[in-house]
Design a protein around this motif. Structure first.
Motif, short mmCIF file in Angstrom:
data_model
loop_
_atom_site.label_atom_id
_atom_site.label_comp_id
_atom_site.label_asym_id
_atom_site.label_seq_id
_atom_site.Cartn_x
_atom_site.Cartn_y
_atom_site.Cartn_z
N PHE A 264 -39.47 -0.77 10.69
CA PHE A 264 -38.80 -2.08 10.37
C PHE A 264 -39.68 -2.98 10.20
CE2 PHE A 264 -35.41 0.16 13.03
CZ PHE A 264 -34.26 0.08 12.31
N THR A 265 -40.40 -2.77 9.19
CA THR A 265 -41.61 -3.67 8.90
C THR A 265 -41.44 -3.96 7.29
OG1 THR A 265 -42.84 -1.85 8.49
CG2 THR A 265 -43.05 -3.21 10.61
N PRO A 266 -42.02 -5.16 6.61
CA PRO A 266 -42.06 -5.49 5.38
C PRO A 266 -42.80 -4.22 4.42
CG PRO A 266 -42.55 -7.52 6.53
CD PRO A 266 -42.71 -6.55 7.44
N THR A 279 -40.85 2.43 5.04
CA THR A 279 -40.08 1.36 5.82
C THR A 279 -38.57 1.70 5.69
OG1 THR A 279 -39.70 0.26 3.54
CG2 THR A 279 -41.92 -0.50 4.71
N LYS A 281 -36.38 -0.62 5.15
CA LYS A 281 -35.89 -1.25 4.16
C LYS A 281 -35.58 -0.48 2.83
CE LYS A 281 -36.15 -5.53 1.56
NZ LYS A 281 -36.69 -7.04 1.71
N ASP A 288 -36.45 -6.14 8.49
CA ASP A 288 -38.05 -5.97 8.53
C ASP A 288 -38.66 -7.30 9.13
OD1 ASP A 288 -37.51 -7.96 6.45
OD2 ASP A 288 -38.65 -6.86 4.84
#
Length: 363
Positions: A264-266, A279, A281, A288
């Motif tokens: 859950f990170t950019p 990710t 995303k 994120d």
């Protein structure tokens, strides 16, 4: 409705506030103690050093993220001889962190008690019934050392290969998940997944620590009743790492291993144990911007000189090669905050979790 989480850029303050911090600390009272090391974060203030062993209080059980970081920081303090007195980790788990918070709160003005904190420092205080007799802002802020991401984890034998597989299954049935405590950061994130992906409500089972959470998902007997039927967690990287087949893994696989589906990170981690992990995303689960703070607080009423000592100690911990290597290995985002900047961060995180608790009907 999706819970919107404030971006990290929104909690950064300007250089003007940092300059104001220097002005304030320069006015600290003269207590007759030795100055801080040259070039350190608190070098403009006269400091007060501890005169007896220090208790470094941990609000979770052994093996969780807070426990791992407190013990890591204490080891660095000892190795670099940053304190004239020993700094001794002490687990005081219970009541979703309230046991530890109250213990430190009751030692007002005593610098020999400090505490590692995370987001439950806000959620527990906000949602406790009956209410606790203090707020997060009553404590003395020392420093934040990192922002810790969440990963979506499954047992290695799970048929789910990515976040889309997980979402599809969660839309068809209530999936059993586990996390640390009640109304804490793990449950916050699962509630957000429910709202965003329109899944069935998760069946949330409370565990004592991040280590117990990971053990439950792995099906390890030591996890006790919490392990029954658990299919997913959102452990931090350092908590799940001991259950990997490769890297830092120490378990025999199968059946006691985990597999991260996504972060859950950019961006994907670029180095360390989890380099290249997708990710969430990118797999259709667009979250994120929610991290755990890894911070240190003191009891209410510390003097500027006492606070300055601990700020200096933890700035040197943050700058150490040992901690930087550790952050790189476990995908933590370096984020040192102290003084006015950290106070601003605390106020905004407190409001963020107040809003989350209200939207989820926890208050």
């Amino acid at each position: 409705m999706e819970v919107r989480v404030m971006s990290r850029s929104a909690i950064r303050i300007t250089a003007i506030l940092a300059a104001a911090l220097i002005t304030l600390t320069a006015c600290a009272s003269n207590t007759g103690t030795a100055p801080t090391p040259s070039g350190s974060a608190a070098s403009v203030a006269t400091i007060v050093q501890p005169t007896r062993p220090v208790e470094f209080v941990i609000s979770t059980a052994v093996g969780g993220g807070s426990d791992l970081y407190a013990r890591k920081w204490a080891a660095i303090i000892d190795q670099l001889k940053l304190s004239p007195q020993s700094v001794n980790p002490l687990n005081k788990e219970g009541a979703s962190g309230a046991v530890a918070f109250t213990y430190v709160y009751d030692h007002k003005g005593d610098m020999h008690y400090i505490m590692v904190t995370l987001n439950s420092f806000f959620t527990t205080i906000i949602t406790s019934k009956p209410p606790l007799p203090y707020k997060a802002t009553d404590f003395t802020p020392i420093a934040n050392l990192a922002l810790d991401p969440f990963f979506l984890w499954v047992n290695e034998d799970s048929k789910w290969q990515n976040a889309q597989d997980f979402i599809k299954a969660a839309q068809e049935k209530s999936i059993v998940v586990t996390g640390t405590g009640v109304h804490q950061e793990d449950e916050v994130l699962f509630k957000r997944i429910e709202a965003l992906a329109k899944t069935k409500p998760f069946t949330y089972v409370m565990s004592a620590s991040g280590a117990t959470v990971a053990s439950a998902l792995a099906g390890h007997a030591g996890a006790g009743a919490a392990s029954a039927g658990v299919e997913a967690t959102v452990n931090n990287p350092s908590e799940g790492s001991p259950f990997l087949r490769i890297g830092t893994g120490t378990r025999k696989c199968p059946p006691e291993c985990l597999r991260p589906l996504c972060a859950f990170t950019p961006e994907s981690p670029k180095s360390g144990t989890f380099a290249g992990l997708a990710t969430c995303k990118s797999q259709g689960l667009a979250i994120d911007d929610y991290y755990i703070m890894r911070a240190v607080m003191g009891p209410p009423g510390l003097t500027q000189g006492q606070q300055a000592f601990w700020i200096d100690v933890f700035k040197q911990v943050f700058d150490s090669k040992d901690w930087k290597d550790y952050m790189d290995q476990f995908a933590l985002e370096p984020s040192f905050k102290s003084g006015l900047e950290f106070r601003q961060f605390i106020l905004q995180y407190q409001q963020l979790h107040q809003d989350i608790a209200a939207k989820n009907g926890w208050v």
